[in-house]
Design a protein around this motif. Structure first.
Motif: not given
Length: 309
Positions: A56, A62, A91, A84, A94, A100, A86
C-alpha cells in the motif's frame, strides 16, 4: 616351496588389485564431483515462490508497482500480490504497524512525523518527476516559480494576471498524508503552505477534476501526464522531462521508496529484486513514466540536498 611362492604371488596380486580398485574408485568419485561442479548440479534447485503480499501507499507509485506485480505473478503463479493506494503516509504507517508487507512512499520515512524510520528498510526502486498541471483551456504552458507559489498560496486568484483568460483559479490539492503533496510543496513551492481548495486523495481523481473543471490547477507525477487531458507546466522555462530530472535541472522529483519492516522476507526480497531487474527498470519503469534509479546523474538525501553522483 613352489606352493609357498604361488601363494605369495597370489597374495601380492590380490593386494595390488585392492589398491588399484581403491584408487580407481577415488578417481571415479573425483571425476563425478568435477562433472557435477561443471554442470552446476551441486546447487540446490531454486525454490518455487508462493504466498501473498499486500502493498500500500503512494498513488504516484501505484501504476508502476501494479504493472510489475502483474508480470511477477505471471512468472510465479503461486504468488498473489495486492497493490493498494492511500498515500505515502498510509503506506509508511501500515508497513510500520505490520498491516502490509511493503509500504510505498514518495518521501523518505524520516520526513514523515510519527513514523519509526529506524524500524524500516528503504528500497529505492525508481524516481518520479512531478509538476503542476492545468486545465488545457487555461492556455498556459510555462510559469515562473515565484508565480506558482503565489497561485497555490492564494495571492494570485485569476489567470488573467498570468497572461491567461479572465478566469478564477481553482486549486486542486492532495491530502496531508500524500507524498506527492509533500514533494510538490517542498520543491515547487519552497515549503509554502497551499491555500484551501479542492482536496482529493488519488492522482487519477485529481487529473479528472483538473480536466473537467475550468481554471483548475493541481499537481501530478509524470506517470499521469500520458495524454492531453491536462497540460503539464514548465517551471522557470525548464520543461518537466525525464532528461531534465536526471541532470538535476528540473527540481521537482523524488525517489520512489518501497519500505519493509526490517529485512525483507524471501518473497518480499524476490519481488523487490524483480523491481530492480534490468527488465523492469528499462521497460516497465520507463513505459509507466518513471525514471530508472540507475539513470540519475544526481542524488538527493532526506534533507533535500542534491549533489552530482
Amino acid at each position: 616351496m613352489k606352493s609357498m611362492k604361488k601363494l605369495s604371488l597370489f597374495a601380492l596380486l590380490a593386494a595390488m588389485m585392492v589398491v588399484m580398485a581403491a584408487c580407481g574408485g577415488g578417481a571415479s568419485t573425483d571425476k563425478s564431483k568435477d562433472s557435477s561442479k561443471g554442470a552446476d548440479t551441486s546447487k540446490p534447485a531454486q525454490k518455487e515462490l508462493s504466498g501473498s503480499l499486500v502493498i500500500s501507499g503512494s498513488t504516484a507509485m501505484q501504476p508502476l508497482v501494479a504493472a510489475a506485480a502483474e508480470e511477477f505473478m505471471g512468472k510465479n503463479p503461486k504468488v498473489d500480490i495486492q497493490v493498494n493506494a492511500g498515500g505515502s503516509g498510509t503506506g509508511l504507517s501500515q508497513v510500520a504497524q505490520g498491516a502490509v508487507q511493503i509500504g510505498n512512499s514518495d518521501v523518505f520515512a524520516e520526513e514523515k512525523q510519527g513514523i519509526p524510520a529506524d524500524q524500516l528498510v528503504d528500497h529505492k526502486v525508481a524516481v518520479v518527476g512531478m509538476t503542476a498541471a492545468v486545465n488545457p483551456k487555461v492556455g498556459i504552458k510555462d510559469i515562473k516559480k515565484a508565480d506558482l507559489i503565489k497561485v497555490f498560496t492564494g495571492q494570485i486568484t485569476n489567470w488573467k494576471d498570468l497572461g491567461g483568460p479572465d478566469q478564477k483559479i481553482v486549486l486542486v490539492n492532495r491530502p496531508d498524508s500524500s507524498g506527492t503533496r509533500a514533494v510538490f510543496n517542498k520543491f515547487a513551492l519552497d515549503g509554502a503552505k497551499p491555500a484551501e481548495g479542492v482536496t482529493e486523495d488519488a492522482s487519477n481523481t485529481v487529473k479528472k477534476i483538473i480536466n473537467e473543471t475550468p481554471g483548475a490547477i493541481g499537481y501530478l507525477a509524470f506517470s499521469y501526464l500520458n495524454d492531453n487531458t491536462v497540460t503539464p507546466l514548465a517551471i522557470d522555462g525548464v520543461a518537466p522531462t525525464a532528461e531534465n530530472v536526471q541532470t538535476g535541472k528540473f527540481p521537482v522529483w523524488a525517489y520512489e521508496h518501497s519500505y519493509t519492516k526490517g529485512q525483507p522476507t524471501d518473497l518480499e526480497k524476490a519481488f523487490l529484486d524483480f523491481l530492480m531487474s534490468s527488465d523492469v527498470q528499462n521497460n516497465i519503469v520507463k513505459k509507466q513514466g518513471y525514471l530508472p534509479v540507475t539513470d540519475m546523474k544526481v542524488e538527493r538525501d532526506p534533507q533535500g540536498n542534491v549533489k552530482k553522483k
